[in-house]
Design an enzyme around this catalytic site. Structure first.
Site, PDB file in Angstrom:
ATOM      1  N   SER A  85       0.830  -1.207   0.000  1.00  0.00           N
ATOM      2  CA  SER A  85       0.000   0.000   0.000  1.00  0.00           C
ATOM      3  C   SER A  85       0.865   1.258   0.000  1.00  0.00           C
ATOM      4  CB  SER A  85      -0.961  -0.045   1.196  1.00  0.00           C
ATOM      5  OG  SER A  85      -1.977   0.919   1.076  1.00  0.00           O
ATOM      6  N   HIS A 122      -7.575  -5.708  -0.522  1.00  0.00           N
ATOM      7  CA  HIS A 122      -6.321  -4.991  -0.284  1.00  0.00           C
ATOM      8  C   HIS A 122      -5.656  -5.546   0.977  1.00  0.00           C
ATOM      9  CE1 HIS A 122      -3.691  -1.492  -0.732  1.00  0.00           C
ATOM     10  NE2 HIS A 122      -3.870  -1.181   0.537  1.00  0.00           N
TER      11      HIS A 122
END
Length: 417
Positions: free
Chosen positions: A256, A397
């Protein structure tokens, strides 16, 4: 006042969402900057031209337009092993907790590195990574020192922005520590907040302020991404003098926002032998010119402290940005590069990450290295590519067991394990 602020934040959030798109049919045509076109209009034809001319030119473009200046001043940092145990994790590893003092005279400016080394491997290769909420979140190992730094309100087990015993092992699923050790790799990690906390005002107490006179760089000349990337290089400094690991075989992984920092660190420090971007998205591996998921404007509105100031000026004119993600990935060449996405993580633009990795293969080809052979998006859980590799994983994610399986196999192959 509280109602007014709530309305303001809600309005900003709505505006940001309105600027986003997750419909592939609405992606407008775009033209990428030619990574091989030199300032004089000529094209790079060999690896020597790339290394001596084009790579330095593109790197400067990223400093000037996205990340800010990367400190070039060498500093006299100091290391001390604060704690060590050769029988950690039921005897399978040696645990070291290392403090890196960054400032020559201010002892409050430091970062703590947690290092696990498998006991059954002599001088193993090592994965390095920053973590989001403290070293104690990586493992349930009760001997890991709790971070005393500020942590986000999102940190599991945190109370009033401080870690507690309930924080231990809060993120073990993302690290797969035992699997990593069993595969013969060491792990070195540090909390990103040791360099700078992830807030708009984090620079005031982070290294961009405490080290500004030592590094000869002012806080507004770079962003948090640069601070985190510079911190990763300091971990490399330590590993180079630790005889228990093979510092020639350092694999850097970031997820990320820390995946963006990992790419910038990999571009800035060529001692890092292999780089992995896990769903780094906008400002990382995803093509900025694709109107899909997070955009340059959205990321700078939400996180103005992450990048250099000039990056914010491209929010409404992204096509004038002189760089894009494929050029950032190209700065890793010829070192092995793995880019990964998740099917449900539309915000990070999986297709934009894939296409960026595909385009970077043009530079790898200069070195006789094979990247990804087709620009057709692969099916989920079907990795593609060679020295540049990519996979789209099912799910959200995160960093998962599947991701680690691919990364460990890739690193094992590239490091000749």
């Amino acid at each position: 006042m509280k109602i007014a602020l709530a309305f303001l934040f809600s309005f900003i959030a709505c505006q940001c969402l309105a600027q986003s798109n997750t419909d592939e049919s609405k992606v407008q045509p775009y033209t990428l900057p030619d990574v091989l076109k030199m300032p004089d209009g000529k094209r790079v034809t060999n690896s020597r031209e790339w290394q001596l001319k084009q790579r330095p030119y593109i790197y400067r473009l990223f400093e000037e337009n996205q990340f800010g200046r990367f400190p070039a001043t060498k500093t006299a940092i100091r290391f001390r092993v604060m704690e060590s145990d050769r029988n950690a994790l039921d005897g399978i590893a040696t645990r070291k907790q290392v403090r890196i003092w960054l400032h020559p005279s201010d002892s409050t400016v430091y970062a703590d590195v947690l290092l696990y080394i498998p006991n059954n491997v002599k001088k193993p290769p090592v994965f390095i990574a920053l973590n989001f909420s403290g070293n104690h979140t990586v493992s349930t190992d009760k001997h890991i020192a709790l971070s005393t730094r500020w942590v986000s309100s999102r940190a599991k087990g945190g109370v009033n922005n401080r870690a507690t015993e309930a924080s231990r092992g809060a993120d073990t699923a993302s690290w797969q520590l035992h699997t990593l050790l069993q595969k013969g790799f060491a792990l070195a990690t540090a909390y990103c907040g040791d360099w700078e906390t992830d807030t708009v005002t984090g620079y005031q107490t982070g290294i961009r302020t405490t080290m500004k006179d030592i590094l000869n760089i002012q806080p507004n000349e770079w962003g948090a991404m640069g601070a985190w990337a510079w911190g990763l290089s300091r971990i490399v400094d330590y590993l180079q003098q630790d005889k228990a690991v093979d510092a020639r075989k350092i694999a850097l992984i970031g997820h990320s926002r820390l995946g963006k920092a990992a790419l910038w660190a990999g571009a800035s420090d060529q001692r890092i032998a292999l780089v992995i971007s896990n769903e780094s998205g906008e400002g990382g591996a995803a093509i900025s010119r694709r109107w899909y998921g997070e955009t340059v404007k959205i990321i700078n509105n939400n996180f103005p402290h992450w990048f250099g100031a000039k990056y914010r000026t491209y929010g409404d004119s992204v096509n004038t940005l002189p760089v894009d993600a494929h050029m950032l990935l190209s700065l890793i060449a010829p070192r092995p590069l793995y880019v990964a996405s998740a099917e449900d993580d539309k915000w990070s633009d999986p297709k934009g990450e894939f296409l960026s990795a595909f385009e970077a293969g043009k530079v790898y080809a200069l070195f006789g290295k094979q990247g990804i052979e087709t620009d057709k998006m692969p099916e989920p859980n079907q990795p593609v590519g060679e020295t540049v590799r990519y996979h789209l994983r099912t799910g959200r994610h995160a960093v998962t067991v599947y991701d680690w399986q691919q990364y460990l196999e890739f690193a094992s192959r590239e490091f000749g394990k």
